[in-house]
Design an enzyme around this catalytic site. Structure first.
Site, PDB file in Angstrom:
ATOM      1  N   ASP B 305      -3.878 -32.612 -21.938  1.00 15.31           N
ATOM      2  CA  ASP B 305      -3.124 -31.363 -22.080  1.00 15.31           C
ATOM      3  C   ASP B 305      -2.530 -30.908 -20.753  1.00 15.31           C
ATOM      4  O   ASP B 305      -2.978 -31.298 -19.673  1.00 15.31           O
ATOM      5  CB  ASP B 305      -4.042 -30.260 -22.627  1.00 15.31           C
ATOM      6  CG  ASP B 305      -5.276 -30.056 -21.760  1.00 15.31           C
ATOM      7  OD1 ASP B 305      -5.799 -31.071 -21.215  1.00 15.31           O
ATOM      8  OD2 ASP B 305      -5.731 -28.909 -21.619  1.00 15.31           O
ATOM      9  N   GLU B 306      -1.527 -30.103 -20.874  1.00 14.43           N
ATOM     10  CA  GLU B 306      -0.957 -29.357 -19.743  1.00 14.43           C
ATOM     11  C   GLU B 306      -0.681 -30.238 -18.519  1.00 14.43           C
ATOM     12  O   GLU B 306      -0.965 -29.839 -17.391  1.00 14.43           O
ATOM     13  CB  GLU B 306      -1.911 -28.202 -19.351  1.00 14.43           C
ATOM     14  CG  GLU B 306      -2.108 -27.223 -20.490  1.00 14.43           C
ATOM     15  CD  GLU B 306      -3.146 -26.138 -20.169  1.00 14.43           C
ATOM     16  OE1 GLU B 306      -2.840 -24.958 -20.414  1.00 14.43           O
ATOM     17  OE2 GLU B 306      -4.249 -26.476 -19.669  1.00 14.43           O
TER      18      GLU B 306
END
Lengths: 496, 496
Positions: B305-306
């Site tokens: 993620d991210e």
């Protein structure tokens, strides 16, 4: 019900998919509670114990199933099986029999016996692996009544002999024993208000063999013993014919006031109570009253067959007077199918069809009015008939009745006009005793045929199959050997 | 199978109406066998004992049900409930939980706990009537996976704190604990081939709080403890971003060969493994290999993620190289939904949808290809978000998530294109730990919201009803009090 839970089964997060509450079934954890778990479940069981112990303070031992192999008998609400059926489940851990009634449990116990090796019936310890096949049985009878009849009038059988027969027939889910207590050749039940009936009328038997009778205490003991085998006794006093023993005991019961001698032959139809004397009905009121008082079953059998010495008009008069006496004493009447001719026949009365030609207008008419018919066609269900011309015991006026004959019939195609199971009370296998004197002889005529009548009365018509039956019957042989039953080794069966 | 019967269930006269054999369930009578019967069945039980004793020579005592009230846990073939469900039956005589697996039994045990008074959860002896409501429950999960995630990277929680959380979540039939083991602020798992990861990279935490890590022995112990609660551990190493702790521990993992300082803030997306260095994949092969070797569950979570510091092209390159490493070590990949962008995503990989706007084309496309999606929409399932602006703990970047918000959603309407239950692996409630430091604070954020996520994952959609849920939730209050769980007493619930 102090043990009620305040919770609902759905008071749970996450809420269950499906829950069905039964507040009467709330369970209370107590110090005696055990957690039962086999190896696969042991870890979860230990966890549960860990959860429950701190707050309850209970021991909650985790015990394996294996320590308590068990046979569970449970009278509990049981779907599908009605008031006589049962559900039997066998797993490696045990056998569970569930039924709505103890009658149903008892039927299930008979099945369990047969699922064990035949040597389970031995009277001494056998070294066998007692294994029951796994699976489930759902079972219930086709007809409410599966009966046997024992004629204790032509020859007398003492209480122990009757009890032995009760034990034998119970194995096949027979639930009724009809005792033919009085006939020309002997009166077999003590009637306190008419003491000569038993004392004198019971003193002899066919061929001048020794007679005998049951005291009321003995009769009650037989009734109780039968009840312990979930069998109901139906006592019969045959009338107006088949009454020579009574007529010989009390002169006033004869139209001419003269008592005939005791009779030890085997003719029928020559005797008759006096239809037009009041004393006859006083006599019957006393006899039926005493019988009814010691008979918990709902039926009194009033005979009525072969009244060849009674005119049709007198027969009508007689039955129309007797039937209300039975009702007065709180019982329903059973009778041989001739009683269907009575114009006063209540719808609760059960004619017992014993004819062989499949036609009887009066009985069919009674069935049409709602009377249930008990099926005992003599050429199928009379287990006193000879198996073959060579049979050492039995008569053959209805023909020879081999094992296959006793099995290969259908109560719903036995009598014209009676084609629905709902019109049929059940089946009964009468065993008349002109030629038999002891338990061995009872057994020789009753087995194997009684088993066939029992199956016809219990099992669904769809299961009827001679080839399957004769194989299952062959398995009964070693059981009967173990029980000491002297059965007829019919060549129709490949005995084991 | 020495205990086989030679009989069939239909080897019986009269033949039963219906029989279903199960040869594996053959039962053997032994000297330890008891006959269990209550009063209604006692007479039949005594009769049966009389039948069985002479030939077996066994004692066969007749014992009442009442002497052994019991809780039976039985791993046995159980219809309808699948591999995680159970059948729970309560009668006055006992509780029976049946399941196809011990997982199912364990779920049933959690139901049983909640059917007892809340004081069953007390740690000292309570004087209460421990009554369970009667009836039957058939129960099984809507989704195979009901998960919780604990972020042990932003703040470290020691093994005892993790075990306590395991015990707490198990009560709600949560079967997966996802451990977020590495992030910018800390590396929490000993990797023997890269020892600095834990020793140095694990030495601090958010706000400069004390760090920590699990030795491999400790990790294995947590895995085993979780397994004893029928919970599978899914270990996560987040990558290519959220990796500052690793980058700080080993300079060679950085593209510029310079290790950054340890990080104790709460920003995200600034770190990245070096996508184009071979050492990166050697590193990941070692880490995933060691993790896989001590993780019996089938999933390794690879974050994803991210990755704001990784170009889209590099992200593709990276994931396409990491996914085969997971497979090489015999595991399937879970990852935050961004991994759905990987062109090499195997159909066994599970993207975890954590977005809040209900649209993610790559994840929907993966679902269309057959990947199952794990649902954790941050505005519903992130139980680290503040309940309200006044909540003393939690963030609020995904909004405020009150008790009703965490319950009032449906995994099948959470992401456009994923509308069938069969497309959904399950649900998970992540608990990020930027603002929490101890078990009390875990509990405050997790309870009650975790129970809502658990119910969404387990119970059929048809049961979804806030008013019913809030009442059942209110019942949990006293349980949590008894357990010492410091839950948030939301004004949305009328606590008891």
């Amino acid at each position: 019900m102090a043990e009620q839970s305040t919770k609902q089964l759905t008071d749970v997060v996450p809420v269950p998919v499906q829950a069905k509450s039964d507040p009467r079934a709330d369970f209370r954890l107590t110090p005696a509670t055990v957690i039962v778990a086999d190896r696969d479940a042991r870890q979860v069981a230990d966890y549960l114990r860990g959860v429950l112990r701190p707050s309850t303070g209970y021991l909650l031992p985790v015990v394996p199933f294996a320590v308590t192999p068990k046979i569970e008998l449970d009278v509990t609400k049981t779907a599908k099986v009605g008031d006589q059926g049962y559900q039997l489940d066998v797993t490696q851990r045990g056998v569970t029999i569930r039924a709505n009634t103890s009658d149903g449990l008892f039927a299930g116990v008979q099945t369990l016996r047969q699922l064990l090796p035949a040597s389970i019936e031995a009277k001494t310890v056998q070294h066998t692996r007692w294994v029951v096949p796994g699976g489930s049985i759902t079972d219930y009878p086709r007809f409410a009544e599966r009966g046997a009849m024992l004629d204790v009038a032509r020859h007398f059988f003492n209480p122990d002999q009757v009890k032995l027969y009760i034990d034998q027939i119970a194995q096949y889910k027979i639930n009724t024993l009809h005792l033919h207590l009085a006939d020309d050749q002997g009166w077999r039940i003590e009637i306190k208000s008419w003491p000569n009936l038993a004392k004198y009328g019971g003193s002899t038997a066919v061929d001048g063999d020794p007679g005998g009778y049951y005291t009321q205490a003995q009769y009650k003991d037989i009734v109780a013993y039968a009840a312990s085998r979930h069998i109901t006794i139906v006592p019969e006093i045959d009338m107006p014919s088949h009454t020579n023993a009574a007529l010989a005991s009390y002169a006033e019961l004869n139209c001419d006031g003269v008592a005939p001698p005791l009779y030890t032959g085997i003719d029928v139809g020559f005797s008759s109570l006096c239809v037009n004397k009041d004393i006859t009905y006083k006599f019957l009121d006393d006899v039926i009253g005493e019988l009814a008082a010691m008979t918990p079953g709902k039926y009194i059998h009033i005979g009525g067959d072969e009244a060849h010495s009674t005119s049709p008009a007198d027969y009508q008069t007689f039955e129309n007077k007797v039937l209300p006496i039975v009702a007065k004493h709180g019982k329903f009447a059973e009778g041989w199918n001739e009683i269907a001719k009575a114009t006063a026949l209540p719808v609760t009365a059960v004619p017992q069809f014993w004819d062989t030609d499949g036609v009887d207008d009066a009985t069919a008419a009674a069935a049409a009015r709602g009377n249930k018919i008990l099926m005992s066609p003599a050429n199928k269900a009379y287990i006193d008939q000879q198996y073959t011309p060579d049979s050492p015991l039995g008569l053959h006026w209805a023909g020879y009745v081999e094992v296959k004959d006793a099995y290969d019939w259908d109560p719903a195609t036995t009598l014209a006009g009676v084609t629905q199971d709902s019109q049929i009370a059940g089946v009964e296998a009468p065993l008349w005793s002109e030629t038999i004197h002891n338990s061995d002889e009872i057994e020789y005529l009753a087995f194997p045929r009684l088993a066939g009548i029992a199956e016809i009365g219990w099992s669904p018509r769809s299961t009827h199959d001679w080839n399957s039956y004769r194989e299952r019957l062959a398995d009964q042989g070693p059981r009967w050997d173990a029980e000491g039953i002297d059965f007829y080794r019919s060549p129709q069966v490949d005995w084991k």
